[in-house]
Every structure is written in structure tokens, then in C-alpha cells.
Motif scaffolding. Structure first.
Motif, short mmCIF file in Angstrom:
data_model
loop_
_atom_site.label_atom_id
_atom_site.label_comp_id
_atom_site.label_asym_id
_atom_site.label_seq_id
_atom_site.Cartn_x
_atom_site.Cartn_y
_atom_site.Cartn_z
N ALA A 247 12.39 -18.54 42.48
CA ALA A 247 13.16 -18.70 41.24
C ALA A 247 13.91 -20.02 41.24
CB ALA A 247 14.15 -17.55 41.10
N ASP A 248 14.05 -20.60 40.07
CA ASP A 248 14.92 -21.77 39.90
C ASP A 248 15.34 -21.84 38.44
OD1 ASP A 248 15.45 -24.37 41.91
OD2 ASP A 248 15.85 -24.74 39.78
N LEU B 216 11.37 -18.84 36.17
CA LEU B 216 12.43 -19.69 35.60
C LEU B 216 13.60 -18.76 35.28
CD1 LEU B 216 13.49 -22.35 34.47
CD2 LEU B 216 12.31 -21.83 32.33
N ALA B 217 14.64 -18.80 36.11
CA ALA B 217 15.73 -17.83 35.93
C ALA B 217 17.00 -18.31 36.58
CB ALA B 217 15.33 -16.49 36.56
N ASP B 218 18.11 -17.83 36.07
CA ASP B 218 19.40 -17.98 36.72
C ASP B 218 19.48 -16.87 37.78
OD1 ASP B 218 22.07 -17.83 37.47
OD2 ASP B 218 22.77 -18.46 35.49
N ALA B 219 19.68 -17.27 39.04
CA ALA B 219 19.66 -16.29 40.14
C ALA B 219 20.69 -15.17 39.94
CB ALA B 219 19.90 -17.01 41.45
N ARG B 220 21.72 -15.44 39.14
CA ARG B 220 22.72 -14.39 38.87
C ARG B 220 22.10 -13.12 38.31
NH1 ARG B 220 24.94 -18.92 37.21
NH2 ARG B 220 26.86 -19.51 38.20
N HIS B 221 20.98 -13.30 37.54
CA HIS B 221 20.42 -12.16 36.82
C HIS B 221 19.20 -11.54 37.52
CE1 HIS B 221 23.19 -13.44 33.85
NE2 HIS B 221 22.55 -14.56 33.59
N LEU B 222 18.83 -12.08 38.69
CA LEU B 222 17.58 -11.62 39.31
C LEU B 222 17.60 -10.12 39.63
CD1 LEU B 222 16.71 -14.59 41.70
CD2 LEU B 222 15.55 -13.95 39.57
#
Ligand code: SAM
Length: 310
Positions: free
Chosen positions: A195-196, A221-227
């Protein structure tokens, strides 16, 4: 890798038995593969021969610069690009001429910064580009230094973690950049989710997945906060390489890690054990804490190898 100023620098090299050292050195000279900026050195019964770029069997070792060569200004090598710390156009021309593998010399006009952890550059010599290819341990990474983070200095660390991965593991790289950790792991892992938050990094990661014929890396493609809210399973191993603020994401990493699984957490620290209390509070035990590289006289990049308690 920093070069110049007659200092020690880490460099790709081949290890050969000392008795065969001169033949190997001559063969490397014929191939223009010997890196003459550094002095070959003995290590026990072996000779370590510095080479210009990675090849099968190569490893990274520290070398002294070669006193017989003209001194070059300080620079860092990233594939075919040299990055200088000073804006020295004459020096840039000399650096460009010093190695056939170089195509561009850049001057970094900013520090690494922003959410994407990128820098801006001025081209001082050679082809006006910030794109290049880096080779390490059998993998090739296309990088673009202005649009996505990449550090060639982490090659040894990537290799260390790759050798820890058991066959069939599932791995999550929460801050994957252009995919160098994720792709290095794909030879052994069953699946690597990478993820990045930077779309340019994900574009380059897709290129790198294709050029390394990797089939087991899933770019996200993501904000790691929401993984943890969108990935419905847990992983055997998690990589967290966001050294300045990674601790904020430790609770997410613990949610996404299986009991007994491992977390490799990179942090900028100024004392040993700086994040120990937080890690233990979240249910982790520190297996090891090592220095990856120094950052300033008072701070260094550390890696915590963590085991989530059963
Ligand atoms: N692991 C890669 C490597 O070694 O080349 C990249 C490491 S770089 C220090 C940190 C990466 O985290 C950057 O590519 C940046 O875009 C990404 N990043 C920063 N904040 C993020 C977030 N909240 N969620 C996901 N990625 C993030």
C-alpha cells in the motif's frame, strides 16, 4: 551510498578467494565492472572487489575510497544518477565522467519532505531526468526521484528481511513506495499487499511488478490509516517503513497482524528502546532493535523486529 571526501562508503562487491583475487580483478577491469573509486580489501582469506553495480553473488560492504583516484565531491549513487549535496557544476561534470554507468548528476534543492516523502532536484550534468533503474539482489527497480521515495541505502535491509520470510507467508507493506521491499519478498511469500498513499509510487510499482515478472504483489492506493477497515484478513508479517511518524500507525499494524506474526517497524529515534513501552502496550515483544543508518549526530534510523504475542 555516499562517495567522496576519502571516507568509507558501502558498495556492491564480489568476494573471491584471495589466491584468485588478481585474476578476478583483471576480469572485472576488462568488463569495465570494477569500481575504481574504491580500494579492494582483504577479509580473512578473501579479497573483496568493489563493483559498479549489482550482479549475481554481489553483496554490500564498506570500502575506503581509492587514494590513487582524484577526489570527487560528496555524492550518493542511485542507479545511474549521482545526487550531490553541494551545488558544484564542475564537480558534477567530474562525477559524471568518473563512472560509465552514470547518466545524470543532480543537486537536491530540498530535504525529503511532505506526505509522499519526496525531494526536488536541479540537474547539474548529463541527461535531464530524475528517472533511473536500480538493480539489487536480482531485482530491477525503476525509480523517479522527484515523484516517489526510493533509497538505495536500504538494499541490505531489504535483503535481510527477505531472507527471514518463510515459504507461503502473507505480507503487508504499509508504506511500500515503488515496491522495493514488496518485490524483494515475492520470491518466497504467498502474497504481498503493498500500500502507498502516493499515486505516482503506485504507477512505478506497477511498472516494477511487470519488469520483475512478479505475480504475487497486490498494489493498493490507500492511506494506511484505513487498511484495517478494508482488508478482511490478517498477515504473517508487516513492514512499516515510515520512519518519522510510523508509530502513529502501530495500532493499525497490530490489528492487521496475526497472533505470533512479525512486524518490522522503522523509526527515527534518539535513544535505544524509545518505542518499547508503546510496542508492549499494543501486545508486542521486541525480538531485536538494530541501527539501520545514522540520520544526524543525535538521531538514527532504527528497526524494531516485533513479535505479536499469541
Ligand atoms: N518502503 C518504501 C521504500 O523503502 O522505498 C517507501 C518508504 S518512504 C520512507 C514512505 C512511503 O510512505 C512513501 O512512499 C509515502 O508516499 C508513503 N506514505 C506516507 N504516508 C502514508 C499513509 N498515510 N498511508 C500510506 N502510505 C503513506
Amino acid at each position: 551510498m555516499m562517495v567522496g571526501d576519502r571516507e568509507k562508503a558501502e558498495q556492491w562487491c564480489l568476494r573471491v578467494p584471495a589466491g584468485k583475487g588478481e585474476d578476478a580483478r583483471q576480469a572485472l577491469i576488462r568488463e569495465t565492472a570494477l569500481d575504481r573509486a574504491f580500494k579492494p580489501r582483504r577479509d580473512g582469506g578473501d579479497l573483496l572487489l568493489p563493483i559498479i553495480e549489482w550482479r549475481e553473488g554481489a553483496d554490500r560492504c564498506p570500502f575506503d575510497s581509492n587514494p590513487d583516484r582524484p577526489l570527487l565531491p560528496r555524492h550518493e549513487l542511485i542507479g545511474g544518477i549521482a545526487v550531490m549535496q553541494e551545488r558544484d557544476v564542475d564537480g558534477a561534470t567530474r562525477i559524471l565522467a568518473s563512472r560509465p554507468s552514470l547518466h545524470t548528476v543532480l543537486f537536491a534543492t530540498s530535504e525529503v519532505g511532505g506526505e509522499h516523502r519526496t525531494r526536488s532536484f536541479e540537474v547539474l550534468a548529463g541527461t535531464p531526468t530524475t528517472r533511473t533503474e536500480c538493480r539489487e539482489y536480482g531485482h530491477r527497480f525503476e525509480v523517479d526521484l522527484t515523484s516517489a521515495y526510493f533509497s538505495a541505502r536500504l538494499a541490505t535491509e531489504r535483503h535481510r528481511i527477505a531472507t527471514l520470510i518463510g515459504n507461503g507467508e502473507t505480507v503487508l507493506d504499509m508504506f511500500a513506495g515503488v515496491g522495493p521491499f514488496a518485490i524483494s519478498f515475492s520470491d518466497r511469500a504467498r502474497l504481498v499487499v503493498a500500500a502507498d498513499i502516493n499515486p505516482h509510487a503506485i504507477d512505478l510499482m506497477l511498472e516494477n511488478i511487470a519488469r520483475n515478472h512478479t505475480r504475487l504483489v497486490l498494489p493498493v492506493l490507500a492511506d494506511a490509516r484505513h487498511l484495517a477497515d478494508c482488508i478482511p484478513w490478517q498477515f504473517d508479517r508487516i513492514i512499516m517503513n515510515l520512519p518519522k511518524s510510523g508509530e502513529l500507525f502501530l495500532p493499525v499494524a497490530f490489528r492487521l497482524c496475526k497472533n505470533g506474526g512479525k512486524i518490522h517497524f522503522y523509526a527515527l529515534v534518539s535513544k535505544e528502546g524509545e518505542h518499547r513501552d508503546l510496542i508492549e502496550k499494543l501486545g508486542g515483544g521486541i525480538i531485536d532493535e538494530q541501527v539501520v543508518r545514522s540520520y544526524s549526530p543525535a538521531q538514527w534510523h532504527a528497526v524494531y523486529d516485533i513479535k505479536k504475542k499469541e
